[in-house]
Design an enzyme around this catalytic site. Sequence first.
Site, mmCIF file in Angstrom:
data_model
loop_
_atom_site.group_PDB
_atom_site.id
_atom_site.type_symbol
_atom_site.label_atom_id
_atom_site.label_comp_id
_atom_site.label_asym_id
_atom_site.label_seq_id
_atom_site.Cartn_x
_atom_site.Cartn_y
_atom_site.Cartn_z
ATOM 1 N N LYS A 80 0.865 -1.188 0.000
ATOM 2 C CA LYS A 80 0.000 0.000 0.000
ATOM 3 C C LYS A 80 0.898 1.233 0.000
ATOM 4 C CE LYS A 80 -3.896 1.862 2.726
ATOM 5 N NZ LYS A 80 -4.817 1.573 3.851
ATOM 6 N N SER A 155 -9.707 1.605 2.913
ATOM 7 C CA SER A 155 -8.833 2.370 2.056
ATOM 8 C C SER A 155 -7.800 1.541 1.294
ATOM 9 C CB SER A 155 -8.106 3.413 2.886
ATOM 10 O OG SER A 155 -7.297 2.797 3.865
ATOM 11 N N SER A 179 -9.771 -0.925 7.098
ATOM 12 C CA SER A 179 -9.237 -0.769 5.745
ATOM 13 C C SER A 179 -8.502 -1.966 5.143
ATOM 14 C CB SER A 179 -8.326 0.443 5.688
ATOM 15 O OG SER A 179 -9.116 1.585 5.567
HETATM 16 N N1 GLN Z 1 -13.221 3.638 6.623
HETATM 17 C C1 GLN Z 1 -12.515 4.005 7.797
HETATM 18 C C2 GLN Z 1 -12.182 5.479 7.775
HETATM 19 O O1 GLN Z 1 -12.406 6.084 6.780
HETATM 20 C C3 GLN Z 1 -11.294 3.140 7.970
HETATM 21 C C4 GLN Z 1 -10.063 3.660 7.374
HETATM 22 C C5 GLN Z 1 -8.855 2.802 7.641
HETATM 23 O O2 GLN Z 1 -8.966 1.737 8.256
HETATM 24 N N2 GLN Z 1 -7.702 3.279 7.219
HETATM 25 O O3 GLN Z 1 -11.725 6.019 8.747
#
Ligand code: GLN
Length: 484
Positions: A80, A155, A179
Amino acid sequence: MKDVLKKDILSLHELIIKKELSCVEITKAYLDNISDKETDIQAYITITEDLALADAKKKDEQLTSTDNVSLLYGIPGALKDNICTKNIKTTCASKMLEDFIPPYDATVYDKLKKDGMVLLGKLNMDEFAMGSTTTTSHFHKTHNPYDLSKSPGGSSGGSAGAVAASQTVFSLGSDTGGSIRQPASFCNVVGLKPTYGSVSRYGLIAFASSLDQIGPITKSVYDNALVFDAIKGHDVLDSTSVKRLYDTSTCCIEKDISKKRMGIIKQFCSQGIDDSVSIRIDKAIKWYASQNIEIVELDMPSLDWAIYAYYIISSAEASSNLARYDGIRYGFRADEYKDISSLYEQSRSLGFGSEVKRRIMLGTFVLSQGYYDQYYNKAQKVRSLVSMQFDEAFKKCDFILAPVTPSTAFSLDNIEKDAVKMYMEDIFTVPVNIAGLPALSVPCGMTDEKLPVGMQLIGPRFSESMLYQLGYAYEQNNKENRND
Ligand code: GLN
């Protein structure tokens, strides 16, 4: 050669050490598949093609004996784009870091390199890992390999999409509130959010430091355990890294799972879940029950508040972590400004996207004098309650089975514009981060529209080996769910 893309890590390893397949051949097969599919999927931000081929060539030359060859030797992987890679762009999918070339490697990358992994590139994500769709990336949207009109989730959407489309053997993602697990679930792959402190965060560009964890995404449970074994462990460079004896998850993965107790959370059952998801979750629950596993109902009222606590705490930490991007030392600097204040203002206004700005504003608000007690302090209390209720729950059961998300992959042309509605989609994933627990997302079926559904296996801290045993047993006995 197409066959190469279907092989798991152990099979590739066997072929490499027997010299039936070279590291260059494997790397080429993956690079070819990246270029075949990338127009459709757009999982990558950077493809390190030349580097990967040169590295694979070197690995072939250096492979003189079959003894002590690491299992990841010559295996292509991708990261990532919030994981720092020395001399390779690490953008966090933001204009702010569009040209950032880290002068050092993240510990996870360093470990994988030492084990011989061949880096294929850096994967797309929501900007600064804030989001659930991979549509807030400054560069492009990633598409779900199961249905190109859908989001791969986020994400870590690039990390999950690339594995599902065989554009890498494995990838690493990061999970602050879901994410890794949510994109894994949307793309029919396996994703682990490890126990907080078990994988070093050194070199992970921070979103919310008390919640962030790096973890592996793979096609199979076994591969996932293997990559987790490679990246976990204490690291002096991360002060929150836990010093303990870590066992090897792969060695006991076939252990009998019967006689365990499975918790089902009452509060999760009353949330609005799509039928297409709940049918598959119920089926998985029945399968475990058929393995001589007792079902225990758990009443955890604090979970109704976890999502609110998560968005307060994560935004507060984000506002503090992202204060460093001021146009002076890091990243983007506006061309036009009048004085130092306008340099900050212009650089931050132009360098960050709207979701990141929303979180910074929310975070600054909940930390501001007068609101700190009302929001931030209260959220911390909820956090303690959630942790305590999980501790209590694990006295009554060995693991918890839960959905990963209330729905399947979102349509790309219809991404929810209402931020709060979107945040509510994280309802099943964030409690795990709040409590620092490990959770494994495992594919558990396809809807009639051929969209993947995933389930979450949640355990006490440092119970990853047990979660892998549970996931492996399920996967081996429900092979129709697998992505091969
Ligand atoms: N969807 C969650 C957020 O937007 C999780 C994001 C993540 O785990 N990086 O905060």
